[in-house]
Motif scaffolding. Structure first.
Motif, short mmCIF file in Angstrom:
data_model
loop_
_atom_site.label_atom_id
_atom_site.label_comp_id
_atom_site.label_asym_id
_atom_site.label_seq_id
_atom_site.Cartn_x
_atom_site.Cartn_y
_atom_site.Cartn_z
N GLY A 9 76.44 62.77 -28.20
CA GLY A 9 76.16 61.55 -28.15
C GLY A 9 76.76 61.08 -27.10
O GLY A 9 76.39 59.44 -26.22
N SER A 10 77.14 61.46 -26.20
CA SER A 10 78.24 61.57 -24.88
C SER A 10 77.53 61.10 -23.64
O SER A 10 76.01 62.74 -24.19
N TYR A 11 78.08 61.27 -22.71
CA TYR A 11 77.50 60.73 -21.58
C TYR A 11 77.64 61.33 -20.56
O TYR A 11 78.72 60.38 -20.00
N VAL A 12 78.12 62.48 -19.52
CA VAL A 12 78.43 62.60 -18.42
C VAL A 12 77.90 62.16 -17.40
O VAL A 12 76.78 62.61 -16.78
N ILE A 13 78.70 61.86 -16.22
CA ILE A 13 78.33 61.65 -14.63
C ILE A 13 78.61 61.99 -13.69
O ILE A 13 79.74 61.54 -14.09
N SER A 279 78.69 53.90 -25.98
CA SER A 279 78.45 55.51 -26.38
C SER A 279 79.44 55.76 -25.54
O SER A 279 80.14 54.85 -24.37
N ARG A 280 80.50 56.94 -25.74
CA ARG A 280 81.30 57.47 -24.47
C ARG A 280 80.60 57.46 -23.06
O ARG A 280 80.22 59.02 -23.37
N ILE A 281 81.22 57.27 -22.50
CA ILE A 281 80.66 57.68 -21.27
C ILE A 281 82.38 58.56 -20.32
O ILE A 281 82.82 58.10 -20.11
N ILE A 282 81.52 59.86 -19.80
CA ILE A 282 82.49 60.28 -19.05
C ILE A 282 82.49 61.07 -17.76
O ILE A 282 81.32 61.11 -17.54
N LEU A 283 83.67 60.69 -16.87
CA LEU A 283 83.19 60.13 -15.58
C LEU A 283 83.62 61.95 -14.42
O LEU A 283 85.06 61.49 -14.65
N MET A 284 82.86 62.42 -14.21
CA MET A 284 83.54 63.17 -13.04
C MET A 284 83.81 63.01 -11.88
O MET A 284 82.87 63.33 -10.91
N LEU A 285 84.97 62.89 -11.97
CA LEU A 285 85.14 62.14 -10.36
C LEU A 285 85.39 63.08 -9.12
O LEU A 285 85.28 63.22 -8.18
N ALA A 286 85.69 64.29 -9.57
CA ALA A 286 85.56 65.38 -8.50
C ALA A 286 84.61 65.81 -8.43
O ALA A 286 84.10 66.13 -7.39
N SER A 287 83.53 65.90 -9.00
CA SER A 287 81.99 65.91 -8.73
C SER A 287 81.57 64.66 -7.84
O SER A 287 80.91 65.39 -7.33
N GLY A 288 81.79 64.27 -7.92
CA GLY A 288 81.17 63.04 -7.76
C GLY A 288 82.00 62.86 -5.86
O GLY A 288 81.39 62.38 -4.87
#
Length: 388
Positions: A9-13, A279-288
């Protein structure tokens, strides 16, 4: 794909624009209690896990003594100490054919600097090094493979560190000085005075979070330079290259790869995806920071890169407040390592990494220096300026 919903149920950005928008969105929370399913553990009391207005109040109070506009000369005032500390650590590497950049250098440097900044007595520094070591090891704890002692030592180290810092803060009351603990303990600024617990939480944040990221940044930097020998040689010839080089390092091989959670106060829409409240939101800094829509040829290490708006220190109200110090520590460390180590070479590539998906850095980085012949002694180039 900017947003991906996970099975839990989390969201990866993962894209630069969307991550930047999220980090600057006032509808997003950094307080774990705003998650739909908050963790059972109590959140840390440091302001990185708080929202406005409490976050803003504590951050303002800390920044009055940590940088512009109230303390603009803090980092530049540490210049001589940083250079001398780096020089002393590199002097200790003399005569060693093989060194571990992590254990022999990068791990020791930030703890020494932060202790000096806080005003920790010199005789107490060895205990701080041990506590930080135990805490970092416990952060990598794997219940399937590691003995419970590893976790227990981390828990004990956190408590010992908290008590020691609390005692130092209590001793500072009525004794203002130039160190950070003394300033915070005696400051009655526009926002009032921090409580002792708030001062201890801020000091622990500097010591632990700042330590982990700076160790990784220095080690990732040395690894990247050894993988790009032309850039390493260029840095030797052009020391001023270090400033844009560290910015590119923060983009290309950052110390923090992921912000593992944010929570939405209400339903929000990100790149046409509706993310429900809590909702849990996970931020992929290295990808960004390697988003091809934002950076040209993003997988190439290019210290001449312009318009380098990386996410290495995050963005928004939680932008790393120790970033200026970490930058300067890394600039001095890499400049002097490159200048003084003779023909450094990687022993193993890739090196072993810490298991954490959040903090990216080798657990060891073994390199050879000198001619590498059995019985020879590695030599260092000159001595560090201002070394004591």
């Amino acid at each position: 794909m900017p947003v991906a919903r996970q099975e839990d149920g989390s969201y990866v950005i993962s894209t630069h624009r969307e991550i930047t928008d999220i980090l600057n969105d006032p509808h997003l929370s950094s307080d774990l209690r705003n998650l739909l399913r908050p963790p059972s553990a109590e959140p840390t009391s440091s302001f990185i896990h708080m929202d406005p207005p409490e976050h803003d109040r504590l951050r303002r109070m800390a920044m009055r003594h940590f940088g512009p506009p109230h303390t603009p000369g803090l980092v530049t005032g540490l210049e001589g100490f940083l250079t001398a500390t780096v020089g002393s650590l590199i002097d200790d590497l003399a005569g060693k054919e093989q060194i571990d950049v992590v254990d022999d250098f990068a791990f020791r440097f930030p703890v020494t600097v932060t202790c000096h900044l806080l005003g920790v007595p010199r005789e107490d520094e060895p205990r701080f090094h041990l506590w930080v070591n135990d805490i970092m090891n416990s952060n990598d704890y794997n219940p399937k493979t590691d003995p419970k002692e590893k976790l227990d030592k981390g828990v004990q180290a956190r408590e010992d560190l908290r008590q020691c810092l609390g005692g130092l803060v209590e001793h500072r009351h009525g004794r203002p000085g130039d160190d950070l603990l003394g300033r915070l303990a005696n400051d009655d600024g526009p926002d009032g005075r921090m409580t002792d617990d708030e001062i201890v939480a801020t000091a622990r944040l500097l010591l632990i979070a700042g330590h982990e990221t700076t160790v990784n940044l220095i080690t990732n930097g040395m690894l990247t330079l050894l993988r790009h020998p032309q850039v390493l040689q260029r840095l030797r010839d052009e020391p001023d290259l270090i400033v844009p080089l560290v910015e590119e390092l923060l983009r290309y091989e950052p110390p923090v790869h992921i912000i593992p959670w944010r929570a939405a106060y209400s339903d929000i829409t990100v790149a046409d995806t509706v993310i429900p409240k809590g909702s849990r939101i996970i931020l992929m800094l290295a990808s960004g920071s390697r988003d091809p829509k934002r950076f040209h040829d993003p997988d190439r290490f290019d210290p001449d890169r312009r318009d380098n708006q990386h996410l290495g220190f995050g963005s928004g109200i939680h932008l790393c407040f120790g970033g200026p110090l970490a930058r300067r520590e890394t600039q001095i460390a890499l400049t002097e390592l490159v200048r003084r180590l003779e023909r450094p070479r990687l022993v193993a590539d890739p090196p072993p990494y810490r298991p954490s998906p959040v903090l990216r850095g080798p657990i060891h980085l073994h390199i050879e220096q000198g001619d590498g012949c059995r019985g020879s002694r590695g030599r260092l180039q000159g001595r560090a300026a201002h070394a004591t």
